[in-house]
Design an enzyme around this catalytic site. Structure first.
Site, short mmCIF file in Angstrom:
data_model
loop_
_atom_site.label_atom_id
_atom_site.label_comp_id
_atom_site.label_asym_id
_atom_site.label_seq_id
_atom_site.Cartn_x
_atom_site.Cartn_y
_atom_site.Cartn_z
N CYS B 233 -2.33 1.38 -4.41
CA CYS B 233 -1.43 2.21 -3.61
C CYS B 233 -0.03 2.00 -4.14
CB CYS B 233 -1.55 1.90 -2.12
SG CYS B 233 -1.14 0.21 -1.67
N ARG B 238 -2.18 -0.80 1.48
CA ARG B 238 -3.02 0.34 1.85
C ARG B 238 -4.32 0.31 1.04
NH1 ARG B 238 1.08 5.32 1.32
NH2 ARG B 238 2.02 3.90 -0.20
#
Lengths: 103, 284
Positions: B233, B238
């Site tokens: 990410c 994430r």
């Protein structure tokens, strides 16, 4: 540390002086309950023009939220223990201010 | 791995707040979240000050991790339940980190702080007093961690999964939209990476979608499960969420998280970058 986080900064803090409002598109506002009181701890989601999730922040004790986006069409959606709400917004560069009611 | 061994529900958590051998750990960048109220009995780990080396850009080493967990009163045989805000991004990052250092039983609280809040479950401001332990960590399990050279070698060969928002993938935004957009690195994505935003794996209340929905999501996006996978990410949290889905919930055997992610890759000299909504090719 040079790496900034992906977590949301303090939603109650003023916009940092380093943020250039000539370039940034700020979507900010307040979440209000049916009583008209601001809702702290609500989850506010920013969805892009296709409805895809883009970001989420938690409102400040005064019910405030803020996103840094781009000009165009977005959807702001709020979830809270008092209910949900939101709608589509159209924004330009600079600060774009909204009220979101939940019930 | 499966849902039964990797995840607990909010109902289970509320019933097991005082169960011996179960330790709740809140992981948030925003430490004021914990201080303003947390799940009763939970201790706090700060991803930035506790889990990052404060000089080099890297993780704390094995000895530092041992010192951290010992000080928090976490023992090797404890069941660690991680939860946090941001749809469990940082809790998933900590989960991956606990696995990296070989902790035996670690689980995520499904939905994290958001589900807890929306359910109007209890918080406390009391900070628990857990006696220190003598924690022993394992060497880093590098089968779940990717470095920049692994990513460059994977272009066009392995699965690369970009889990940022579509606008970050395409290069229209440089950071998630709750952050200012002025950044040093170039915009775009690693050529041949498919775009599967982490958010597609989660329901609106932050809980994970069902296994069937998750399988359909990655299969429709073109993930080839016969190949190795690297998720990335912007800074690696994430993508920890997606690593958790692929490796821990769906049981895919070979999945790595690239913690350098776009803040490293987008700053490298000489590597290929693709702009726009299509994966692109190595040739550009």
């Amino acid at each position: 540390m040079t790496v900034t986080s992906c977590a949301a900064p303090d939603q109650a803090a003023p916009i940092p002086a380093s943020v250039d409002l000539e370039k940034e598109t700020v979507i900010s506002g307040v979440v209000l309950a049916a009583s008209g009181d601001p809702v702290a701890g609500a989850y506010v989601r920013l969805l892009d023009r296709t409805g895809e999730f883009t970001a989420e922040v938690v409102t400040s004790p005064a019910g405030r939220f803020r996103f840094f986006a781009a000009p165009g069409q977005w959807t702001v959606r709020a979830l809270s223990r008092f209910g949900n709400g939101g709608g589509e917004v159209s924004v330009d560069r600079g600060v774009n201010e909204f009220q979101v009611s939940v019930s | 791995m499966s849902r039964d061994t990797a995840l607990v529900t909010a109902d289970w958590a509320e019933k097991n707040l005082e169960t011996p051998g179960v330790v709740f750990v809140e992981v948030d960048e925003d430490t004021t979240a914990y201080d303003g109220g947390h799940i009763p009995g939970a201790v706090k780990i700060d991803w930035k000050t506790d889990l990052q080396d404060q000089v080099r850009r890297d993780f704390v080493n094995k000895q530092q991790f041992e010192a951290l967990l010992s000080a928090r009163g976490i023992a090797n045989d404890d069941t660690v339940i991680l939860y946090g805000g941001n749809n469990n991004w940082f809790a998933a990052y900590a989960y991956w980190y606990f696995k990296l250092y070989g902790h035996g039983d670690v689980r995520l609280l499904d939905g994290g702080r958001k589900k807890w809040e929306l359910d109007a479950r209890p918080y406390t401001k009391d900070v628990p007093n857990r006696p220190a332990t003598s924690y022993t960590a394992q060497d880093q399990d590098l089968s779940i961690r990717a470095f920049r050279d692994d990513v460059v070698k994977a272009i066009g060969v392995q699965n690369l999964v970009d889990v940022r928002s579509p606008d970050e993938y395409a290069g229209r935004l440089l950071a998630p939209a709750h952050l200012p957009q002025e950044q040093a690195q170039r915009a775009g994505h690693v050529p041949t990476a498919i775009s599967v935003p982490w958010s597609k794996a989660a329901n609106e209340d932050g809980t994970f979608k069902t296994d069937d929905e998750l399988k359909e999501l990655y299969s429709a996006a073109g993930l080839d499960t016969s190949k190795e996978t690297i998720a990335y990410c912007r800074i690696g949290e994430r993508s920890s969420h997606t690593w958790f889905v692929l490796h821990e919930l769906l049981g895919e055997p070979s999945v790595k998280n690239y913690d350098g992610s776009w803040t490293e890759y987008g700053s490298l000299v000489g590597v290929p970058v693709t702009l726009g909504d299509e994966p692109g090719s190595l040739e550009g």
